[in-house]
Structure formats: structure tokens, C-alpha cells
Design an enzyme around this catalytic site. Structure first.
Site, PDB file in Angstrom:
ATOM      1  N   ASP A 215       8.810  -0.429 -10.044  1.00 53.63           N
ATOM      2  CA  ASP A 215       8.516   0.882  -9.442  1.00 53.63           C
ATOM      3  C   ASP A 215       9.002   2.046 -10.307  1.00 53.63           C
ATOM      4  O   ASP A 215      10.103   2.573 -10.123  1.00 53.63           O
ATOM      5  CB  ASP A 215       9.107   0.991  -8.036  1.00 53.63           C
TER       6      ASP A 215
ATOM      7  N   ARG B 119       0.837  -1.195   0.000  1.00 46.23           N
ATOM      8  CA  ARG B 119       0.000   0.000   0.000  1.00 46.23           C
ATOM      9  C   ARG B 119       0.869   1.242   0.000  1.00 46.23           C
ATOM     10  O   ARG B 119       1.973   1.255   0.540  1.00 46.23           O
ATOM     11  CB  ARG B 119      -0.963   0.014   1.181  1.00 46.23           C
TER      12      ARG B 119
ATOM     13  N   ASP C  72      15.053   6.072  -9.552  1.00 47.95           N
ATOM     14  CA  ASP C  72      14.932   5.555  -8.182  1.00 47.95           C
ATOM     15  C   ASP C  72      15.414   4.105  -8.121  1.00 47.95           C
ATOM     16  O   ASP C  72      14.807   3.264  -7.474  1.00 47.95           O
ATOM     17  CB  ASP C  72      13.485   5.660  -7.699  1.00 47.95           C
TER      18      ASP C  72
ATOM     19  N   LYS D 241      17.295   1.139  -6.782  1.00 45.26           N
ATOM     20  CA  LYS D 241      17.807   0.730  -5.476  1.00 45.26           C
ATOM     21  C   LYS D 241      17.426  -0.741  -5.280  1.00 45.26           C
ATOM     22  O   LYS D 241      16.577  -1.271  -6.008  1.00 45.26           O
ATOM     23  CB  LYS D 241      17.231   1.611  -4.361  1.00 45.26           C
TER      24      LYS D 241
ATOM     25  N   ASN E  87      13.838  -2.104  -5.387  1.00 44.09           N
ATOM     26  CA  ASN E  87      13.123  -2.084  -6.661  1.00 44.09           C
ATOM     27  C   ASN E  87      13.662  -3.103  -7.661  1.00 44.09           C
ATOM     28  O   ASN E  87      13.329  -3.061  -8.841  1.00 44.09           O
ATOM     29  CB  ASN E  87      13.178  -0.677  -7.276  1.00 44.09           C
TER      30      ASN E  87
ATOM     31  N   THR F 138      16.027   8.536  -3.784  1.00 43.78           N
ATOM     32  CA  THR F 138      16.255   8.086  -2.412  1.00 43.78           C
ATOM     33  C   THR F 138      17.649   8.542  -2.000  1.00 43.78           C
ATOM     34  O   THR F 138      18.620   8.282  -2.719  1.00 43.78           O
ATOM     35  CB  THR F 138      16.136   6.555  -2.324  1.00 43.78           C
TER      36      THR F 138
END
Length: 412
Positions: free
Chosen positions: A227, A94, A206, A208, A211, A248
Site C-alpha cells: 500500500d 475495493r 502509512d 501500520k 500494510n 493514520t
């Protein structure tokens, strides 16, 4: 890697645009969360986490309602076109404006994931537009695949491949053995996907470990990039420069920190960070103080001290060095990284050295310390609330001064 990671930088000066695609909003409670009662489970064994009933209701009436009726009610919250084709099985994730549920195709029994995004909110629309813009264009074995989309006035349902093999580092910890050859196999798959994205003018922004997921639990599973909520897709005729400050913190490239226009080379910096962690279980840049962390990144300051670095080959270190280069023009591209001798040779000269024990210990140690620091921060947050505005102003001023210094240094 850890209990909680920030997705975006701290609030910048007012004249700088900040991407809020992944802005985290506090959970507002079950009254506005119609999917709250889906929790992890299998098949029809989905359990419901019903909150305590209000004082004026009879709890025995609630308990008397058959579980199947309650589950049917929750499934009915989904668009009929979705439930006509898919069985809703369980909630697996979520976000602020989204839910990810595991589903099963009724005809083929094939499992999929459905990401449901609330587009009535501006942030939800931004997430949706960003991901759909990318996922509708890509088809690659190492990138999560969009299967189909259902749209309503207030929601979008994105049916995607379901990666069931877990996160990259969870697999490493459980594996029992991990060598440089294993690392190059992982990186080849990720680099293939990144090269494909960059060819299409798409920058992930992003990348990382969280992901990077294994498609299935088997030993021969592929790695998949997931993602794309922060991804940037260049349209035909656009230049290749981006300006949005996002990512991030531990994986952000120096040029983003100094707020210079940047290219897809920011993904290659993130892959340098991932490669460093992959071979050691530690972070090249890490500090609880965000300003000190950014200073390390801007200087490109990291070391190969401690275990298991004495057992890691010089070729592997050269590969990392060519990615963690402060000047993006000197950084390897995805194609160049795939042609690096360490990757091409599959680390043949050092393939028998098992780095697993040191990597696993370092990963678990870091995860534990991050969890403890997160809990500590949560327990003291209320006592610091009166100082929060002042602290934010101080951090912003420090970051502005730091950026100004390094912009001057960066521009010569």
C-alpha cells in the site's frame, strides 16, 4: 487492528494543504460500479451478488441466465489485453476508485493481484501516480513487487505479487506462540524494506500492521510492505522535506501534527508504534477523542503498564523508546534500528518467554471494542447530522490551538 481506521487527519485550517489521495467516498450503488458482482471465491466458483431486480422485470428471466454467462459478462468489463493473459478469479478488495482482484496467469498458473484504478477521477489519478512512481523504482524481497502495467484512457491495471499469508497480527493470534525473538525476526524484515525505501528517497507515510502482509501461509514466509498510495518519492535534486498532512492517526509522528516540514523519520515513529503493539497487543497512543489522542502523541506520552510488559526485556523497551522520540533528530534511522542490540542479538536473553496469550487477548479485545464503537457511531450518525458542521468547527479550532501551543513548545 479494528473495524475501521481513518486514513487522513481531520480537515485542517484553510491555508493548509491536505493530501486527499486516500479520501473515502460513500459507495454510490451498483449502477456506477461495474465490478460490484465480483465477490470472494475460488476459480470459476465466483458468485454474483445481483441486487433485487426492479419491479418491472421478471425475476425468473434473470435466474434463468446461466451463471457462466453472467461471470463471462463481468470478466468482459476488463480490458481484453488483461483477460488475454490473466484469468480473473475473485474480488479481494475495493476502494473509492479502485478494485483489487485475484487473477491467475494463463500460461504459468501463477496467482497475482491486479489493482484496477479508475483514472478518470482526479483522486484515482493521484493514487495511480503515487503508487506507480514508487513501485516502478523498487525491487526488494520485503516490498510488494509490481509485475506489469496495462493502461487505458480511463483505467490503469497494476499487476502485482499476491500476498496470501494474511496480516501480521492475524498470524500472531493464530500462531499459539510469540516471543521477543519472533518479534525481532519480523522487525528485521520490515526494517530491511524501510531502509531500502529510504535509501531511494521514498517515504511510505502509512506504515501500520494492516500494510504488513505475509507472502504465503507457511511458517517460513517473508513479510511484505504494501500500500504505497500515500508514499512520497523524492526526485533527484529535491530536498528531503515533506509538508503534506497525511497518515493514520494512531501512527502519525508529532512533527506531522504540528505541521512542520518532516523527513522519512516519520516512518521510524510508525515502526515504534508497530513494535509496541507487536510486543503487547495494545496501542501506545489511543483515545476515541482525536484531540486527546494528538495531545498524547505530541507529548510522546505512553507507558509500559499492564500485561505482558513485566515479561518484556529492557532492551526491547529501549528499542521502542529510541523510535518513539518526539524530536525526529533523536530518533533512530532504519540502519541504526537494524544495529540495535535487541535486534542484533535476536532478543537472545528473553527468547523463551511466550508473550502470545497476553498479546492475543489484547489484540482481540481491542478489535472487539473498535467494532462495537464503529457500529455505535454508525447507528447514531443520523441523529447528529444537524450538529456536524458545528462539531467540525469546534474540532478545527481545538486542533489549531493545540498545534499553536505545541509549535511554540517545539520551537523552544
Amino acid at each position: 487492528m479494528g473495524c475501521g481506521t481513518s486514513k487522513v487527519l481531520p480537515e485542517p485550517p484553510k491555508d493548509v494543504h491536505l493530501d486527499l489521495v486516500k479520501k473515502v467516498e460513500p459507495y454510490t450503488g451498483y449502477k456506477t460500479d461495474i465490478y460490484k458482482h465480483f465477490i470472494k471465491g475460488d476459480g470459476d466458483a465466483i458468485k454474483s451478488a445481483i441486487p433485487s431486480p426492479p419491479h418491472h422485470t421478471n425475476p425468473h428471466v434473470e435466474q434463468a441466465e446461466p451463471r457462466k454467462n453472467r461471470v463471462a459478462k463481468y470478466r468482459a468489463k476488463f480490458d481484453p489485453r488483461v483477460t488475454a493473459k490473466y484469468d480473473i478469479k475473485a474480488l479481494i478488495g475495493r476502494g473509492s476508485f479502485s478494485r483489487v482482484v485475484r487473477v491467475e496467469h494463463k500460461a504459468t498458473k501463477q496467482p497475482y493481484a491486479i489493482k484496477l484504478i479508475e483514472t478518470k477521477y482526479r483522486e484515482g489519478r493521484e493514487v495511480c501516480e503515487s503508487e506507480l512512481c514508487v513501485l516502478r523504482r523498487v525491487r526488494h524481497t520485503n516490498i510488494i513487487q509490481l509485475i506489469e502495467v496495462f493502461e487505458t484512457q480511463e483505467r490503469v491495471y497494476m499487476v502485482m505479487e499476491l500476498a496470501t499469508g494474511g496480516e501480521l497480527f492475524d498470524r500472531i493470534i493464530a500462531k499459539g506462540s510469540f516471543t521477543e525473538r519472533d518479534a525481532t525476526r519480523v522487525l528485521q524484515m520490515v526494517l530491511d524494506g524501510v531502509k531500502y525505501l529510504h535509501t531511494l528517497g521514498i517515504t511510505h507515510r502509512d506504515l501500520k500492521p494492516e500494510n504488513l502482509l505475509y507472502y504465503h501461509p507457511g511458517m517460513d514466509s517473508k513479510i511484505m510492505i504494501t500500500d504505497f498510495g500515500l508514499a512520497s518519492a523524492r526526485k533527484k535534486g529535491d530536498d528531503c522535506l515533506m509538508k503534506t498532512t497525511c497518515g493514520t492517526p494512531e501512527y502519525i509522528a508529532p512533527e506531522i501534527l504540528v505541521r512542520k516540514p518532516y523527513t522519512n523519520s516519520v516512518d521510524m515513529w510508525a515502526l515504534g508504534v508497530i513494535s509496541y503493539i507487536l510486543l503487547s497487543g495494545t496501542m501506545p497512543f489511543e483515545d476515541d477523542n482525536r484531540t486527546r489522542l494528538y495531545r498524547q502523541i505530541l507529548k510522546g506520552k505512553y507507558s509500559y503498564s499492564g500485561e505482558p510488559w513485566p515479561s518484556v526485556s529492557n532492551l526491547a523497551k529501549d528499542f521502542i523508546d529510541r523510535l518513539l522520540t518526539v524530536d525526529p533528530s533523536d530518533r533512530m534511522t532504519a540502519l541504526q534500528a537494524l544495529k540495535h542490540p535487541w535486534v542484533v542479538s535476536m532478543a537472545a536473553s528473553s527468547s523463551m518467554k511466550n508473550l502470545h496469550r497476553s498479546i492475543s487477548q489484547n489484540l482481540l479485545k481491542r478489535a472487539s471494542s473498535r467494532c462495537q464503537s464503529t457500529k455505535s457511531a454508525q447507528s447514531t450518525r443520523s441523529s447528529r447530522s444537524t450538529k456536524s458542521n458545528k462539531s467540525r468547527r469546534v474540532r478545527e479550532r481545538e486542533l489549531r490551538e493545540l498545534n499553536l501551543r505545541y509549535q511554540q513548545q517545539y520551537n523552544g
